[in-house]
Design a protein around this motif. Structure first.
Motif, PDB file in Angstrom:
ATOM      1  N   TRP A 184     -11.555   9.196  14.257  1.00 11.98           N
ATOM      2  CA  TRP A 184     -11.046  10.195  13.316  1.00 11.98           C
ATOM      3  C   TRP A 184     -10.688   9.499  12.008  1.00 11.98           C
ATOM      4  N   THR A 185     -10.996  10.125  10.893  1.00  8.90           N
ATOM      5  CA  THR A 185     -10.558   9.624   9.584  1.00  8.90           C
ATOM      6  C   THR A 185      -9.889  10.770   8.832  1.00  8.90           C
ATOM      7  N   ILE A 186      -8.819  10.457   8.139  1.00  9.35           N
ATOM      8  CA  ILE A 186      -8.062  11.465   7.392  1.00  9.35           C
ATOM      9  C   ILE A 186      -7.684  10.876   6.038  1.00  9.35           C
ATOM     10  N   ASP A 187      -7.945  11.631   4.985  1.00 12.01           N
ATOM     11  CA  ASP A 187      -7.486  11.308   3.637  1.00 12.01           C
ATOM     12  C   ASP A 187      -6.839  12.568   3.072  1.00 12.01           C
ATOM     13  N   ALA A 188      -5.594  12.454   2.654  1.00 16.04           N
ATOM     14  CA  ALA A 188      -4.865  13.634   2.204  1.00 16.04           C
ATOM     15  C   ALA A 188      -3.999  13.286   1.011  1.00 16.04           C
ATOM     16  N   ALA A 189      -3.833  14.255   0.138  1.00 14.93           N
ATOM     17  CA  ALA A 189      -2.931  14.129  -1.015  1.00 14.93           C
ATOM     18  C   ALA A 189      -2.262  15.477  -1.232  1.00 14.93           C
ATOM     19  N   VAL A 217       6.372   5.896 -11.002  1.00 11.50           N
ATOM     20  CA  VAL A 217       6.726   4.991  -9.912  1.00 11.50           C
ATOM     21  C   VAL A 217       5.789   5.267  -8.747  1.00 11.50           C
ATOM     22  N   ASP A 218       5.197   4.207  -8.198  1.00 11.33           N
ATOM     23  CA  ASP A 218       4.269   4.345  -7.086  1.00 11.33           C
ATOM     24  C   ASP A 218       4.671   3.362  -5.991  1.00 11.33           C
ATOM     25  N   VAL A 219       4.869   3.889  -4.775  1.00  9.63           N
ATOM     26  CA  VAL A 219       5.231   3.088  -3.607  1.00  9.63           C
ATOM     27  C   VAL A 219       4.197   3.346  -2.526  1.00  9.63           C
ATOM     28  N   SER A 220       3.712   2.283  -1.875  1.00  6.60           N
ATOM     29  CA  SER A 220       2.688   2.446  -0.847  1.00  6.60           C
ATOM     30  C   SER A 220       2.923   1.470   0.289  1.00  6.60           C
ATOM     31  N   VAL A 221       2.445   1.861   1.468  1.00  5.43           N
ATOM     32  CA  VAL A 221       2.470   0.993   2.642  1.00  5.43           C
ATOM     33  C   VAL A 221       1.176   1.223   3.411  1.00  5.43           C
ATOM     34  N   ALA A 222       0.568   0.156   3.918  1.00  4.30           N
ATOM     35  CA  ALA A 222      -0.687   0.242   4.653  1.00  4.30           C
ATOM     36  C   ALA A 222      -0.630  -0.704   5.837  1.00  4.30           C
ATOM     37  N   ARG A 223      -1.207  -0.246   6.953  1.00  2.00           N
ATOM     38  CA  ARG A 223      -1.240  -1.051   8.173  1.00  2.00           C
ATOM     39  C   ARG A 223      -2.658  -1.102   8.708  1.00  2.00           C
ATOM     40  N   ARG A 224      -3.178  -2.303   8.936  1.00  2.00           N
ATOM     41  CA  ARG A 224      -4.474  -2.496   9.566  1.00  2.00           C
ATOM     42  C   ARG A 224      -4.240  -3.037  10.965  1.00  2.00           C
ATOM     43  N   GLY A 242      -2.200   4.474   6.156  1.00  3.13           N
ATOM     44  CA  GLY A 242      -1.603   4.205   4.853  1.00  3.13           C
ATOM     45  C   GLY A 242      -0.816   5.400   4.371  1.00  3.13           C
ATOM     46  N   LEU A 243       0.232   5.135   3.603  1.00  4.43           N
ATOM     47  CA  LEU A 243       1.078   6.187   3.057  1.00  4.43           C
ATOM     48  C   LEU A 243       1.499   5.782   1.651  1.00  4.43           C
ATOM     49  N   GLY A 244       1.421   6.726   0.731  1.00  2.00           N
ATOM     50  CA  GLY A 244       1.818   6.450  -0.650  1.00  2.00           C
ATOM     51  C   GLY A 244       2.667   7.574  -1.198  1.00  2.00           C
ATOM     52  N   LEU A 245       3.615   7.218  -2.041  1.00  2.71           N
ATOM     53  CA  LEU A 245       4.511   8.186  -2.669  1.00  2.71           C
ATOM     54  C   LEU A 245       4.576   7.878  -4.156  1.00  2.71           C
ATOM     55  N   GLY A 246       4.270   8.882  -4.975  1.00  5.13           N
ATOM     56  CA  GLY A 246       4.317   8.705  -6.422  1.00  5.13           C
ATOM     57  C   GLY A 246       5.242   9.716  -7.075  1.00  5.13           C
ATOM     58  N   TRP A 247       5.985   9.270  -8.066  1.00 10.57           N
ATOM     59  CA  TRP A 247       6.874  10.150  -8.831  1.00 10.57           C
ATOM     60  C   TRP A 247       6.738   9.791 -10.302  1.00 10.57           C
ATOM     61  N   ARG A 248       6.708  10.799 -11.141  1.00  8.25           N
ATOM     62  CA  ARG A 248       6.618  10.553 -12.572  1.00  8.25           C
ATOM     63  C   ARG A 248       7.299  11.679 -13.321  1.00  8.25           C
ATOM     64  N   ASN A 249       7.756  11.332 -14.501  1.00  4.62           N
ATOM     65  CA  ASN A 249       8.219  12.344 -15.452  1.00  4.62           C
ATOM     66  C   ASN A 249       7.566  12.027 -16.785  1.00  4.62           C
ATOM     67  N   GLU A 250       8.134  12.510 -17.863  1.00  9.63           N
ATOM     68  CA  GLU A 250       7.474  12.314 -19.144  1.00  9.63           C
ATOM     69  C   GLU A 250       7.505  10.872 -19.622  1.00  9.63           C
ATOM     70  N   VAL A 305       2.187  12.884  -2.834  1.00 10.68           N
ATOM     71  CA  VAL A 305       2.254  12.217  -1.534  1.00 10.68           C
ATOM     72  C   VAL A 305       0.817  11.998  -1.056  1.00 10.68           C
ATOM     73  N   ARG A 306       0.487  10.756  -0.681  1.00  8.88           N
ATOM     74  CA  ARG A 306      -0.856  10.413  -0.221  1.00  8.88           C
ATOM     75  C   ARG A 306      -0.791   9.820   1.182  1.00  8.88           C
ATOM     76  N   ALA A 307      -1.812  10.088   1.957  1.00 14.60           N
ATOM     77  CA  ALA A 307      -1.891   9.534   3.310  1.00 14.60           C
ATOM     78  C   ALA A 307      -3.351   9.351   3.691  1.00 14.60           C
ATOM     79  N   ASP A 308      -3.629   8.283   4.413  1.00 20.81           N
ATOM     80  CA  ASP A 308      -4.961   8.064   4.957  1.00 20.81           C
ATOM     81  C   ASP A 308      -4.823   7.351   6.292  1.00 20.81           C
ATOM     82  N   ALA A 309      -5.772   7.605   7.194  1.00 25.16           N
ATOM     83  CA  ALA A 309      -5.691   7.021   8.530  1.00 25.16           C
ATOM     84  C   ALA A 309      -7.070   6.989   9.162  1.00 25.16           C
TER      85      ALA A 309
END
Length: 699
Positions: free
Chosen positions: A612-617, A655-662, A643-651, A626-630
């Motif tokens: 199974w493969t999943i890519d989501a935003a 800020v982008d934070v991510s974690v990935a596990r192989r 993998g999981l990613g979280l992004g936040w922005r304003n004007e 919010v991003r995720a892939d597996a």
């Protein structure tokens, strides 16, 4: 009542001569005894694309100077906005002095200053606060830079800071005596890029410090030192644009604790237009060891292809020449030896009208060399030269019956070396022909729904005359809707089907408001057995049943699936299966796929494989992402990657934070987890634009 005055000869004689007139609009307009022109009340002045709005404008002809009373608003043609309380400018609105002023660049970066001096393309701001954040009364912005003086070079599109302090919510964090940053309109500027933090199990906590170097208008170099307790790495990227092509070189070199000696990789990609529709493209990758690309997160490829391609695409002809080098990064050394490291191909195709249809001519040459010792398949070298001609025509007959006829003949000559089981020279001819009947039937129902049912039957024949060559390029045939009615289902030229065959199929397409669906079923029956892998669904005299379908719904939902059913429809075994689901709207982008492959030693797969493969935003608002892939190994019931990613922005900030596990491991690579952190201040990064709607200031 407003007056409209074109200030030509009296106001700006030099400008009038150049035929660049200034226009002044005001409620009141008069000339004083000392020859000063005074405009007051909703004043607007326009000159060469620059617009000025103010409460009062006084023009001193003797001094050739404008005295302006605010509130003042000046808009330049490039989008720069200046506001001030009082100003003294030249009539061209370029040079002068503004007090209590604010400068806004590209609708992003605002610079507030006690005083602004504009001279010859330079804007000097004294007592300056710089930020791209929303400024609310009584509250410090999220971030700002305060400096004694900031100079904006409009030509170089650079900002120069003296005695600068970086503040977060009004708290000083960093002091820098001299600082240079690109303004938001600068798409390429030499300097430091945004640092990024990367943490892995193997390399520990590290930081990447990229530096962009503009070598010229068509060349640049990016250097990225990567520092951690376990590695010292330098990454590099060189790009150059030519009049007729592009070149990009990427690479890295490392000294780490994982392996002895220096490690690294280099890759090259280029494409050039040589004229007369002749194109040259090349790409290649060299790596020090099998685990390097995975250890540093550059790529998860297990096979590296390096090639040089020369092609010419005409209106009716195609020429292609290519040389490819292959390096396997897999653990199975025997498989790497059996894989030809060097392949060469040369082909020419021609299409022309003939006998009411379309004729095709083809000539090609293929060759590969192995250097391994041992089994025959590890050292066999093969060269093939071939010529082929084909013809195809479609006609509509009677009650909407579509009749398709096609024929093809090919002659191939082989030269085989280092194979004692076969003679050195082989010659083979493979003629083929087929006639296909289609009868599409359409039914229109109520509510805009329509159905299309299309039965298809194809009667074909293929012959093989001459010697039997080794099968090198047709080992992995695929059976799908695209080749159900084709003359052959083998991907290469070495293997060929023999005897007669009947291909039958039925498709049903249904469309209506907000949806469209297709369901197709087909099979191939032959008089002669085909030597193919069991998993391909093509072996024997009767192929597996091919079942495929698609579904598209309003709102961005799509489903595409295909499977092979072995046996009868009432008693079957599921063979190769693949399915993909996509869902996309303003807030969600989802893509999920499933792949199942049964065990088949002929395809070097002793055990079944399922994944199974999943890519989501998910974007709940313009500020959050919010991003995720597996990847999940369903056959072994264990995850392969997540993998999981979280992004936040304003004007003003991103800020982008991510974690990935192989999770997978090999003899050279261990499972690992990596973390990433990136912070970007909008308004300075070259070429980046933040178009996030600022929030409302609290009361």
């Amino acid at each position: 009542m407003k007056r409209l005055l074109a200030l030509l000869l009296w106001l700006l004689p030099a400008v009038a001569v150049a035929q660049d007139s200034a226009v002044l609009v005001a409620d009141r307009l008069f000339v004083t005894a000392d020859e000063r022109l005074v405009a007051s009340g909703n004043v607007q002045a326009l000159y060469e694309g620059t617009t000025l709005s103010a409460a009062q404008v006084t023009y001193d002809r003797a001094a050739d100077r404008l005295t302006i009373e605010g509130p003042i608003l000046i808009r330049d043609p490039d989008g720069t906005v200046l506001t001030a309380e009082r100003a003294e400018l030249d009539p061209r609105l370029e040079d002068g002095l503004l007090r209590g002023a604010r400068l806004v660049l590209d609708r992003q970066l605002q610079l507030a200053a006690n005083r602004i001096d504009r001279v010859g393309g330079l804007t000097a701001l004294t007592g300056t606060a710089v930020s791209s954040c929303q400024v609310c009364p009584g509250r410090a912005p999220l971030w700002e830079i305060r400096a004694e003086q900031v100079v904006h070079d409009e030509v170089a599109q650079q900002l120069f800071f003296d005695n600068a302090r970086f503040l977060i919510r009004g708290v000083p964090i960093l002091w820098i005596p001299r600082l240079r940053l690109p303004d938001p309109t600068n798409v390429r500027a030499t300097g430091l890029l945004i640092p990024r933090v990367r943490t892995t199990d193997q390399l520990g906590l590290g930081i990447k410090l990229p530096t962009f170097i503009e070598i010229g208008p068509s060349r640049d170099l990016t250097l990225v030192p990567y520092l951690s307790p376990h590695t010292r790495t330098l990454e590099a990227r060189y790009r150059q644009a030519f009049l007729a092509g592009t070149l990009e070189v990427n690479g890295a070199t490392s000294n780490d604790d994982l392996k002895e000696g220096p490690r690294g990789f280099v890759s090259v990609d280029g494409a050039f237009d040589l004229g007369d529709r002749l194109d040259l493209a090349f790409s290649g990758t060299a790596v020090s060891d099998e685990a390097y690309l995975l250890d540093y997160g550059y790529s998860d490829l297990d096979r590296l292809d390096s090639s040089v391609r020369l092609s010419r695409v005409g209106e009716t002809a195609l020429f292609l020449g290519e040389i490819t080098h292959i390096r396997s990064l897999r653990d199975d050394d025997a498989e790497e030896e059996a894989l030809p490291p060097v392949l060469g191909a040369l082909s020419w195709d021609k299409r022309l009208a003939a006998m009411g249809g379309t004729a095709t001519l083809r000539a090609d040459l293929e060759s590969f060399r192995r250097g391994a010792e041992g089994d025959i398949e590890d050292r066999r070298d093969v060269t093939r030269a071939g010529a082929a001609a084909g013809w195809r025509r479609d006609v509509i007959w009677g009650p909407g019956l579509v009749v398709e006829g096609e024929a093809r003949g090919a002659l191939d000559a082989y030269r085989v070396n280092d194979d004692p089981d076969r003679p050195g020279s082989l010659l083979r001819a493979t003629p083929a022909a087929a006639a296909t009947l289609r009868w599409p039937v359409v039914r229109h129902g109520g509510g805009g729904v329509s159905d299309l049912i299309e039965p298809v039957a194809s009667l074909g024949w293929s012959g093989v005359y001459g010697d039997l060559p080794p099968n090198e390029d047709s080992r992995l045939p695929e059976f799908d809707e695209a080749n159900l009615f084709a003359l052959t289902r083998f991907p290469g030229e070495d293997a060929a089907e023999e005897g007669g065959r009947l291909s039958v199929g039925l498709s049903w397409t249904r469309q209506g408001p907000g949806f469209a669906s297709t369901l197709a079923l087909g099979r191939v029956l032959r008089t002669e057995s085909v030597e193919a892998s069991d998993a391909s669904g093509l072996s024997g005299t009767a192929s597996d049943w091919l079942l495929g379908g698609q579904l598209d719904l309003e709102g961005g939902f799509a489903l595409d699936a295909r499977t092979l059913l072995a046996g009868s429809l009432s008693d079957f075994d599921i063979g190769k299966t693949e399915a993909r689901v996509d869902w996309s709207n303003r807030a969600i982008n989802l893509s999920a796929g499933f792949l199942y492959l049964p065990a088949d030693p002929a395809e070097s797969r002793p055990d079944r494989a399922a994944e199974w493969t999943i890519d989501a935003a998910w974007t709940p608002s313009e500020r959050w992402t919010v991003r995720a892939d597996a990847r999940y190994d369903a056959a072994n019931a264990q995850p392969a990657r997540a993998g999981l990613g979280l992004g936040w922005r304003n004007e003003c900030v991103e800020v982008d934070v991510s974690v990935a596990r192989r999770y997978t491991s090999t003899d050279d690579v261990e499972p690992s987890t990596s973390f990433g952190l990136g912070v970007n201040l909008n308004g300075f990064s070259a070429g980046r634009q933040a178009r996030v709607t600022p929030g409302a200031c609290g009361g």
